[in-house]
Design a protein around this motif. Structure first.
Motif, mmCIF file in Angstrom:
data_model
loop_
_atom_site.group_PDB
_atom_site.id
_atom_site.type_symbol
_atom_site.label_atom_id
_atom_site.label_comp_id
_atom_site.label_asym_id
_atom_site.label_seq_id
_atom_site.Cartn_x
_atom_site.Cartn_y
_atom_site.Cartn_z
ATOM 1 N N ARG A 120 0.821 -1.204 0.000
ATOM 2 C CA ARG A 120 0.000 0.000 0.000
ATOM 3 C C ARG A 120 0.866 1.270 0.000
ATOM 4 O O ARG A 120 0.370 2.355 -0.278
ATOM 5 N N GLY A 121 2.131 1.147 0.367
ATOM 6 C CA GLY A 121 3.050 2.271 0.274
ATOM 7 C C GLY A 121 2.869 3.367 1.302
ATOM 8 O O GLY A 121 3.283 4.510 1.080
ATOM 9 N N PRO A 150 5.739 -0.024 -3.194
ATOM 10 C CA PRO A 150 5.438 1.025 -4.174
ATOM 11 C C PRO A 150 5.072 2.328 -3.483
ATOM 12 O O PRO A 150 4.435 2.322 -2.424
ATOM 13 N N ASP A 201 2.809 4.666 -3.031
ATOM 14 C CA ASP A 201 1.392 4.799 -3.375
ATOM 15 C C ASP A 201 0.655 5.709 -2.403
ATOM 16 O O ASP A 201 0.415 6.872 -2.662
ATOM 17 N N ARG A 247 -2.508 5.714 -1.471
ATOM 18 C CA ARG A 247 -3.907 6.030 -1.768
ATOM 19 C C ARG A 247 -4.845 5.141 -0.969
ATOM 20 O O ARG A 247 -4.836 3.933 -1.132
ATOM 21 N N LYS A 286 -7.283 3.590 -3.450
ATOM 22 C CA LYS A 286 -6.643 2.835 -4.525
ATOM 23 C C LYS A 286 -6.875 3.419 -5.913
ATOM 24 O O LYS A 286 -6.730 2.718 -6.907
ATOM 25 N N SER A 306 -1.148 9.266 -6.940
ATOM 26 C CA SER A 306 -0.429 8.625 -5.842
ATOM 27 C C SER A 306 0.678 9.536 -5.324
ATOM 28 O O SER A 306 0.947 10.609 -5.874
#
Length: 312
Positions: free
Chosen positions: A112-113, A121, A123, A125, A128, A132
């Motif tokens: 999920r970052g 990654p 990300d 968000r 999703k 990002s």
């Protein structure tokens, strides 16, 4: 729901004071900790539980079945609660709980970052979709990145970090949390408290990606509008900026303060009648035992207010 420890659970339930035949909203379902406690505390109450993260709603399916027909899950932003609840015939609530920020599940999933503890990654968000964190650091101007880091992360070295980000991305775009965290750490002095040098920057990017402060403002205004007489709003914040918004909003709603903050929650409060009273003269803090067992609780602040009975 293993791995999830609801913060200040006892204080939240004591302040909310769930009762039978009442209707409540859990704005941030997450791992279902607050939802379970509310439903167990008042065996005949009804609870609507929202989350913008589709993973959280999927995890809650078993809980919804267990508490059927009393628990109703809603995928969406709590800033849009008025519309979501109206679609379900709900126009008033006896209590609202907001547990702000990122959930343990989101932090603990590298894919999920949200965290730099494990590489993943870039990300962040919650829903999703949409831009990002990678999009921000790879496309925004140096000034925009610096402003995000300074205003949302309270990062003193924001300009230095932004300059380094723009220089590095010209050679190779940022794609992982570990890559960005390493660059940020190289541009800030070591914190004597032991806090990782990338913490403030990652916090700022997460807030920006998900418009979390704007969501808090919209959610507070909507919750105040929905509360029935005697209804209570309980907010648990982990970030100083979110807590500041909640504190100012409640002060405005109860007629205890004037003027607008940088995020202007006072303007939002002005749209609802100031018919509230503060339940927490000072923010409640987690006890020592809880912070020992759950270090993520250390920065938590709980604030609450109650809608007054209508004048005769």
């Amino acid at each position: 729901m293993s791995g999830h420890l609801p913060v200040m659970l006892a204080e939240v339930i004591a302040t909310l004071a769930p009762r039978d035949d009442a209707t409540y909203l859990d704005c941030t379902f997450g791992g279902g900790g607050y939802a379970t406690a509310i439903l167990d505390s008042a065996p005949r109450c009804t609870l609507f539980a929202m989350d913008r993260d589709p993973d959280a709603i999927a995890r809650g399916a078993a809980l919804a079945e267990r508490y059927a027909p009393r628990l109703h899950l809603i995928e969406g932003r709590f800033g849009d609660m008025l519309g979501h609840l109206a679609e379900r015939g709900v126009t008033a609530l006896d209590g609202v709980v907001m547990d702000l920020g990122v959930s343990s599940f989101q932090i603990d999933q590298p894919e999920r970052g949200f965290s730099f503890r494990a590489d993943g990654p870039l990300d962040m968000r919650m829903e999703k979709h949409g831009p990002s964190a990678a999009d921000i650091v790879n496309t925004r101007s140096e000034a925009e990145i610096a402003d995000i880091l300074y205003h949302l992360g309270e990062e003193r070295f924001s300009r230095r970090i932004a300059r380094a980000i723009v220089a590095r991305r010209a050679e190779q775009p940022f794609t992982t949390t570990g890559d960005l965290a390493a660059l940020v750490r190289s541009k800030v002095p070591r914190d004597p408290s032991g806090i990782d040098g990338a913490t403030r920057s990652f916090q700022a990017l997460r807030l920006a990606v998900n418009d979390e402060l704007g969501e808090v403002e919209r959610g507070l205004a909507a919750a105040a509008q929905l509360l029935a007489p005697g209804g209570r709003l309980v907010v648990v914040a982990f970030h100083s900026l979110e807590d500041r918004i909640a504190k100012r909003f409640m002060a405005e709603a109860t007629g205890r303060a004037g003027g607008a903050s940088r995020h202007d929650p006072g303007a939002l409060a002005a749209r609802v009648a100031p018919r509230f009273r503060i339940l927490t003269s000072r923010a409640l803090r987690p006890g020592g035992a809880e912070t020992t067992n759950n270090p993520r609780a250390r920065s938590a602040r709980l604030r609450a207010m109650e809608r007054l009975e209508e004048a005769a």
